[in-house]
Design a protein around this motif. Structure first.
Motif, short mmCIF file in Angstrom:
data_model
loop_
_atom_site.label_atom_id
_atom_site.label_comp_id
_atom_site.label_asym_id
_atom_site.label_seq_id
_atom_site.Cartn_x
_atom_site.Cartn_y
_atom_site.Cartn_z
N LEU A 1 35.71 -7.40 -74.44
CA LEU A 1 35.15 -6.71 -75.60
C LEU A 1 33.78 -7.28 -75.98
O LEU A 1 32.89 -6.53 -76.40
CB LEU A 1 36.10 -6.81 -76.79
N VAL A 2 33.61 -8.58 -75.84
CA VAL A 2 32.31 -9.21 -76.14
C VAL A 2 31.22 -8.59 -75.27
O VAL A 2 30.13 -8.23 -75.75
CB VAL A 2 32.37 -10.73 -75.94
N LYS A 3 31.50 -8.45 -73.98
CA LYS A 3 30.52 -7.88 -73.05
C LYS A 3 30.26 -6.40 -73.36
O LYS A 3 29.12 -5.94 -73.32
CB LYS A 3 31.01 -8.05 -71.61
N GLN A 4 31.34 -5.65 -73.68
CA GLN A 4 31.17 -4.23 -74.01
C GLN A 4 30.29 -4.04 -75.24
O GLN A 4 29.56 -3.06 -75.36
CB GLN A 4 32.53 -3.58 -74.26
N ALA A 5 30.35 -5.03 -76.16
CA ALA A 5 29.56 -4.94 -77.39
C ALA A 5 28.15 -5.49 -77.23
O ALA A 5 27.38 -5.53 -78.19
CB ALA A 5 30.27 -5.69 -78.51
N GLY A 6 27.82 -5.91 -76.01
CA GLY A 6 26.48 -6.42 -75.74
C GLY A 6 26.31 -7.90 -75.98
O GLY A 6 25.19 -8.41 -76.00
N GLY A 7 27.41 -8.64 -76.17
CA GLY A 7 27.34 -10.08 -76.35
C GLY A 7 26.94 -10.80 -75.07
O GLY A 7 27.20 -10.31 -73.96
N ASP A 8 26.31 -11.94 -75.21
CA ASP A 8 25.84 -12.72 -74.06
C ASP A 8 26.86 -13.82 -73.76
O ASP A 8 26.98 -14.78 -74.52
CB ASP A 8 24.48 -13.34 -74.38
N PRO A 9 27.59 -13.71 -72.64
CA PRO A 9 28.60 -14.72 -72.30
C PRO A 9 28.03 -16.13 -72.15
O PRO A 9 28.74 -17.12 -72.34
CB PRO A 9 29.16 -14.22 -70.96
N ALA A 10 26.74 -16.21 -71.82
CA ALA A 10 26.10 -17.52 -71.63
C ALA A 10 25.54 -18.08 -72.93
O ALA A 10 25.07 -19.22 -72.96
CB ALA A 10 24.99 -17.40 -70.59
N ASN A 11 25.57 -17.29 -73.98
CA ASN A 11 25.01 -17.74 -75.26
C ASN A 11 25.89 -17.22 -76.40
O ASN A 11 25.50 -16.37 -77.18
CB ASN A 11 23.57 -17.21 -75.41
N LEU A 12 27.09 -17.78 -76.48
CA LEU A 12 28.05 -17.33 -77.47
C LEU A 12 27.67 -17.81 -78.87
O LEU A 12 26.99 -18.83 -79.02
CB LEU A 12 29.45 -17.83 -77.09
N PRO A 13 28.11 -17.10 -79.92
CA PRO A 13 27.72 -17.43 -81.29
C PRO A 13 28.11 -18.84 -81.71
O PRO A 13 29.22 -19.29 -81.44
CB PRO A 13 28.49 -16.39 -82.13
N LYS A 14 27.18 -19.51 -82.40
CA LYS A 14 27.45 -20.85 -82.91
C LYS A 14 27.41 -20.89 -84.45
O LYS A 14 27.67 -21.92 -85.04
CB LYS A 14 26.43 -21.85 -82.35
N THR A 15 27.06 -19.76 -85.05
CA THR A 15 26.98 -19.69 -86.51
C THR A 15 27.84 -18.52 -87.00
O THR A 15 28.16 -17.59 -86.24
CB THR A 15 25.54 -19.48 -86.99
N TRP A 16 28.17 -18.55 -88.30
CA TRP A 16 28.92 -17.45 -88.88
C TRP A 16 28.10 -16.16 -88.86
O TRP A 16 28.64 -15.07 -88.64
CB TRP A 16 29.34 -17.79 -90.30
N ASP A 17 26.81 -16.27 -89.11
CA ASP A 17 25.96 -15.07 -89.08
C ASP A 17 26.06 -14.37 -87.72
O ASP A 17 26.21 -13.14 -87.64
CB ASP A 17 24.50 -15.44 -89.35
N GLU A 18 25.96 -15.17 -86.65
CA GLU A 18 26.03 -14.61 -85.30
C GLU A 18 27.42 -14.04 -85.00
O GLU A 18 27.55 -12.97 -84.39
CB GLU A 18 25.68 -15.70 -84.28
N LEU A 19 28.45 -14.73 -85.45
CA LEU A 19 29.82 -14.26 -85.22
C LEU A 19 30.10 -12.94 -85.93
O LEU A 19 30.67 -12.00 -85.35
CB LEU A 19 30.82 -15.31 -85.69
N ILE A 20 29.69 -12.87 -87.19
CA ILE A 20 29.94 -11.66 -87.97
C ILE A 20 29.15 -10.48 -87.42
O ILE A 20 29.65 -9.34 -87.37
CB ILE A 20 29.62 -11.91 -89.46
#
Length: 426
Positions: free
Chosen positions: A151-170
């Motif tokens: 799902l992360v990849k389908q949503a355009g997330g970067d597997p090599a640069n996963l969120p480290k902050t709440w802003d990025e996660l949300i």
């Protein structure tokens, strides 16, 4: 020939009977059977091989940490306690205040080269109250992020640069939720026992639950405001559904949630439930500020409750094995928890973490570990319920748009339940 055989059989029978007579029976009770039944069974089997003189009897497990503490408090009055009890890390204080567990300092001092068995000062600190050791840690957990990488990849997330902050996660959660009406962006196990995931974001920002002398609420400061507004954002921006923990786990394992934040203790069970349906990856808890940020250690400790000296001596052998290298390694292999025993991590589990990198995420956060806070006084358990009730008004959506007002009310209600300064001084 027959006479010789009968004589030999009699000797064997007599030896067996003598051993049975000299066996010391130790009753054990532990919480969360869905997580720990197989673990304790396997450790008991290994223990029996080296200590056949001690018979382990397992009582029906406690349902939870709260159940474990309440039952022991009642059984202390009726004198029906188990000899050995596994309790939540944040419940040591409650039981010590009632003079229930036995001190372990004498046993520890009598052990030779105890440190070479992986025992160290940090282990003792977790179960220390009023300067004395009353418990040894058995299973340690820290909060981590679980990610459905499909799902992360389908949503355009970067597997090599996963969120480290709440802003990025949300932000990522909102994108995942937009993938379809039956997809959840994020879930957060906010209702874990003892307000654990309320304490985590407060501690991660360098905050505390109470002030230094424990007379005044301190979680209503900037750190608490950040934490409670973040919880509200999960609902209002991330679209977090109002689910209980088992439902959150099941929904994530079914591939219907992109991000799930909970304890590392859930890792083994969740991985089994996923069964290869999608790629699971674990990640560090967000926004732990340096240098003051910490994360509360979850999990459980083991206490000796036996009153008889012979029983206590045998119980110590049980405690020593369960928290020692072999017992700790079995615990880690059968759950998602981390062993506090150094030899277990460095020797027994070295290859295990290489093969199971998802298990190593929490281990990498060990430098951030701090105590799971227990509120003082007779209302300590009630305070955790009050906090949970207030947080629920946000997660349910009823007050999701006024998190700071909820924090004010929550702080006021907790303050009323704290023991007075004069009472604490007595």
């Amino acid at each position: 020939m027959l006479r010789k055989w009968i004589a030999a059989a009699a000797i064997v029978f007599a030896a067996g009977a003598a051993q049975a007579q000299t066996q010391t029976e130790i009753t054990i009770q532990y919480p969360y059977p869905e997580l720990f039944t197989e673990t304790h069974k396997r450790i008991a089997e290994e223990f029996a091989k080296i200590r056949p003189d001690i018979k382990i009897v397992m009582r029906a497990p406690y349902e939870s940490y709260e159940d474990a503490t309440q039952k022991v408090l009642r059984e202390a009055v009726t004198k029906q306690m188990p000899d050995v009890s596994f309790q939540g890390l944040n419940r040591v204080r409650v039981l010590v205040d009632k003079n229930i567990p036995a001190e372990m300092d004498g046993y520890i001092a009598a052990e030779k080269d105890f440190d070479k068995q992986g025992f160290h000062q940090a282990m003792y600190d977790i179960g220390t109250a009023s300067g004395k050791v009353y418990a040894l840690p058995f299973a340690i957990s820290l909060p981590i992020v679980y990610l459905n990488m499909d799902l992360v990849k389908q949503a355009g997330g970067d597997p090599a640069n996963l969120p480290k902050t709440w802003d990025e996660l949300i932000k990522l959660a909102a994108k995942i939720k937009a993938l379809g009406p039956d997809i959840n962006g994020i879930t957060y196990a906010w209702d874990i026992t003892g307000n654990w995931l309320w304490q985590a974001p407060v501690f991660a920002r360098g905050g505390t639950m109470l002030n230094a002398d424990e007379t005044k609420v301190a979680f209503d400061g900037p750190e608490g405001k950040f934490a409670i507004k973040t919880l509200a954002r999960l609902v209002t921006e991330g679209g977090m559904p109002n689910l209980d923990q088992p439902s959150m786990r099941a929904t994530f394992a079914a591939g219907k949630t992109g991000i799930h934040i909970t304890s590392t203790s859930d890792l083994n069970k969740t991985t089994q439930m996923i069964g290869g349906k999608f790629e699971l990856k674990t990640h560090i808890f967000p926004d732990v500020v340096s240098p003051a940020g910490r994360l509360p250690a979850g999990g459980n400790v083991v206490m000796i409750l036996a009153k008889d000296k012979a029983k206590r001596d045998a119980a110590w052998e049980v405690v020593k094995f369960w928290t020692g290298p072999r017992g700790a390694a079995i615990m880690a292999e059968t759950t998602g928890y981390m062993p506090p025993n150094k030899i277990a991590n460095d020797v027994y589990l070295k290859d295990f973490y290489v093969k199971n990198p998802n298990n190593f995420t929490a281990v990498s956060q060990l430098p951030l570990l701090t105590k799971w806070y227990a509120f003082p006084g007779d209302n300590g358990l009630k305070i955790t319920d009050v906090i949970k009730d207030h947080l629920n008004t946000i997660v349910s959506g009823a007050r999701a748009k006024e998190p700071e007002a909820v924090l004010v009310d929550m702080a006021a209600d907790v303050q009323k339940l704290l023991p007075s300064t004069s009472a604490q001084a007595r």
